[in-house]
Design a protein around this motif. Sequence first.
Motif, short mmCIF file in Angstrom:
data_model
loop_
_atom_site.label_atom_id
_atom_site.label_comp_id
_atom_site.label_asym_id
_atom_site.label_seq_id
_atom_site.Cartn_x
_atom_site.Cartn_y
_atom_site.Cartn_z
N GLY A 288 0.88 -0.74 -0.15
CA GLY A 288 -0.04 0.28 -0.42
C GLY A 288 0.76 0.88 0.05
O GLY A 288 0.63 1.85 -0.54
N VAL A 289 2.16 1.53 1.01
CA VAL A 289 2.58 2.63 1.15
C VAL A 289 2.97 2.57 -0.93
O VAL A 289 3.34 3.64 -1.15
CB VAL A 289 3.74 2.80 1.87
N GLY A 290 4.02 1.66 -0.80
CA GLY A 290 4.70 1.72 -2.22
C GLY A 290 3.80 2.17 -3.33
O GLY A 290 4.55 3.08 -4.04
N LEU A 291 2.58 1.95 -3.65
CA LEU A 291 1.84 2.22 -4.66
C LEU A 291 1.48 3.29 -4.41
O LEU A 291 0.98 4.08 -5.29
CB LEU A 291 1.00 0.78 -5.18
N GLY A 292 0.72 3.38 -3.36
CA GLY A 292 0.26 4.67 -3.19
C GLY A 292 1.76 6.24 -3.14
O GLY A 292 1.05 6.99 -4.00
N VAL A 293 2.22 5.45 -3.21
CA VAL A 293 3.44 6.59 -3.57
C VAL A 293 3.81 6.89 -5.03
O VAL A 293 3.59 7.84 -5.36
CB VAL A 293 5.17 6.22 -2.62
N LEU A 294 3.43 6.09 -5.74
CA LEU A 294 3.68 5.94 -6.99
C LEU A 294 2.33 6.35 -7.68
O LEU A 294 2.60 7.59 -8.28
CB LEU A 294 4.12 4.59 -7.37
N VAL A 295 0.78 6.14 -7.12
CA VAL A 295 0.29 6.51 -7.33
C VAL A 295 0.27 8.40 -6.73
O VAL A 295 -0.59 9.08 -8.07
CB VAL A 295 -1.87 5.19 -7.55
N GLY A 296 0.69 8.49 -5.78
CA GLY A 296 -0.23 10.11 -5.14
C GLY A 296 1.09 11.07 -6.14
O GLY A 296 0.75 11.82 -6.48
N ARG A 297 2.44 10.39 -6.96
CA ARG A 297 2.77 11.40 -7.30
C ARG A 297 2.99 11.54 -8.75
O ARG A 297 3.33 12.82 -9.03
CB ARG A 297 4.46 11.10 -6.78
N SER A 298 2.07 11.05 -8.82
CA SER A 298 1.74 10.65 -10.46
C SER A 298 0.13 12.18 -10.60
O SER A 298 -0.39 11.13 -10.56
CB SER A 298 1.32 10.03 -11.38
N TYR B 242 -3.05 8.95 -10.40
CA TYR B 242 -4.04 9.51 -10.22
C TYR B 242 -5.55 9.16 -10.69
O TYR B 242 -6.41 8.85 -10.54
CB TYR B 242 -3.75 10.37 -8.59
N ALA B 243 -5.29 10.13 -11.54
CA ALA B 243 -7.11 10.13 -12.38
C ALA B 243 -7.61 8.88 -12.64
O ALA B 243 -8.32 8.41 -12.57
CB ALA B 243 -6.53 11.62 -12.90
N LEU B 244 -6.34 8.27 -13.33
CA LEU B 244 -7.25 7.04 -13.71
C LEU B 244 -7.10 5.59 -12.79
O LEU B 244 -8.03 5.56 -12.84
CB LEU B 244 -5.67 6.59 -14.59
N CYS B 245 -6.46 5.38 -11.79
CA CYS B 245 -6.77 4.68 -11.29
C CYS B 245 -7.35 5.20 -9.00
O CYS B 245 -8.37 4.21 -9.14
CB CYS B 245 -5.47 4.84 -9.70
N VAL C 36 -10.66 3.48 -9.33
CA VAL C 36 -10.37 1.58 -9.16
C VAL C 36 -10.44 1.55 -8.43
O VAL C 36 -10.50 0.54 -7.73
CB VAL C 36 -9.38 0.85 -9.95
N LEU C 37 -9.74 2.51 -7.46
CA LEU C 37 -9.56 2.77 -6.12
C LEU C 37 -10.49 2.46 -4.99
O LEU C 37 -10.57 1.90 -4.47
CB LEU C 37 -8.15 3.11 -5.72
N GLN C 38 -11.15 3.64 -5.73
CA GLN C 38 -13.10 3.26 -4.54
C GLN C 38 -13.43 2.29 -5.03
O GLN C 38 -14.25 2.11 -3.81
CB GLN C 38 -13.25 5.11 -5.63
N PHE C 39 -13.85 1.75 -5.98
CA PHE C 39 -14.65 0.17 -6.32
C PHE C 39 -14.44 -0.28 -5.48
O PHE C 39 -14.57 -1.20 -4.71
CB PHE C 39 -14.57 0.12 -7.13
N ALA D 210 -1.50 6.89 -1.06
CA ALA D 210 -1.50 8.35 -2.20
C ALA D 210 -1.87 10.10 -2.06
O ALA D 210 -1.63 10.87 -2.57
CB ALA D 210 -2.40 8.07 -2.74
N GLU D 211 -3.53 9.97 -0.89
CA GLU D 211 -3.53 11.23 -0.91
C GLU D 211 -2.12 11.91 -0.12
O GLU D 211 -2.20 13.56 0.01
CB GLU D 211 -4.65 11.16 0.13
N GLY D 212 -1.72 11.26 0.36
CA GLY D 212 -0.72 11.70 2.26
C GLY D 212 0.64 12.25 0.69
O GLY D 212 0.86 13.55 1.16
N ALA D 213 0.88 11.89 0.45
CA ALA D 213 2.07 12.38 -1.31
C ALA D 213 1.43 13.25 -1.85
O ALA D 213 2.51 14.22 -2.53
CB ALA D 213 2.05 10.86 -2.01
N ARG D 214 0.35 13.36 -2.03
CA ARG D 214 -0.18 14.58 -3.24
C ARG D 214 -0.53 15.65 -2.55
O ARG D 214 -0.40 16.57 -2.91
CB ARG D 214 -1.34 14.36 -3.82
N ASP D 215 -0.34 15.64 -1.27
CA ASP D 215 -0.43 17.09 -0.57
C ASP D 215 1.16 17.97 0.36
O ASP D 215 0.75 18.17 1.01
CB ASP D 215 -1.14 16.60 1.17
#
Length: 289
Positions: free
Chosen positions: A104-114, A118-121, A124-127, A168-173
């Motif tokens: 979760g931390v590894g993928l979250g950082v990757l998704v959050g910094r792009s 983030y827009a694409l994923c 799917v994540l919310q579902f 991901a939210e933390g990496a975006r902030d």
Amino acid sequence: MSRAPTSESLRPADRDPAGRTARLAHGALPRLLVLVLALAAWQLATRAHGSVYFPTPARIARHAYDLWFSGPVGHAFLTPAAVDTILPSLGRMSAGFVLAAVAGVGLGVLVGRSPRAYALCDPVLQFARAVPPPTLVPVFVVVFDFGTPMQLASIVFSAVWPVLINTAEGARDVDPLRLDVAAVLRLTAVERLWFLLLPSALPRIFAGLRLSLSLCLILMVFSELLPGTANGIGFALTDAQSRSDLLTVWAVLVLLGALGYLLNTGLLTVEKRLTGKRNHEGSRKGRTT
């Protein structure tokens, strides 16, 4: 190289151990009093009712002690029943929690910094987060059959989403000014991750870890209720129900509540140590708003 802390740099609580101990005791006493009052009310209510289905907490505690915690000192007071019941469940839950946290931390950082990722994923994540975890267990039974692989897969798949989304939210902030400073200092990607992204996202990460921990406990018990399980807390609960052993059923329920409280307290302690008291309180306020 970091400097040794001076007397001026230490917080007042660090310079006054006696005062800190007094404050901790002052905060713990009301919680202990509420617990004692709740147990006393439970004891009086069950004794007044006199139902065989609702034993008193004193009987439950005595039965749990005899069943699991009356072993020799060399075995940490654990009985053979505890080794077959508690330790396998804690092993499965710990393995599932660690795998979910790392993924979760590894993928979250990757998704959050792009922003694009983030827009694409995000849909799917919310579902995936909205799907009730126990409903996925039959799917994993078909894929992995009964046994430990199925149990671990169900725990990891259900527990990874809170960590991933919160990370991901933390990496975006992360403060853009800090990113600009990191670029000026020419920090490498690893240095940015270690000294900038992870510290900034830690409050969100721990919010996800706490949700993940509760899901791990729930899925651990649920997966052990299924056929093909030969040990664990869930198996002990099913076995006691089949034998109409109500004292053991209640002892298992109390054990699960105590484990949940102790694990959550331990995680909160780690969070305070890593993020500091001020950040911890801020993240807690953010989660309640």
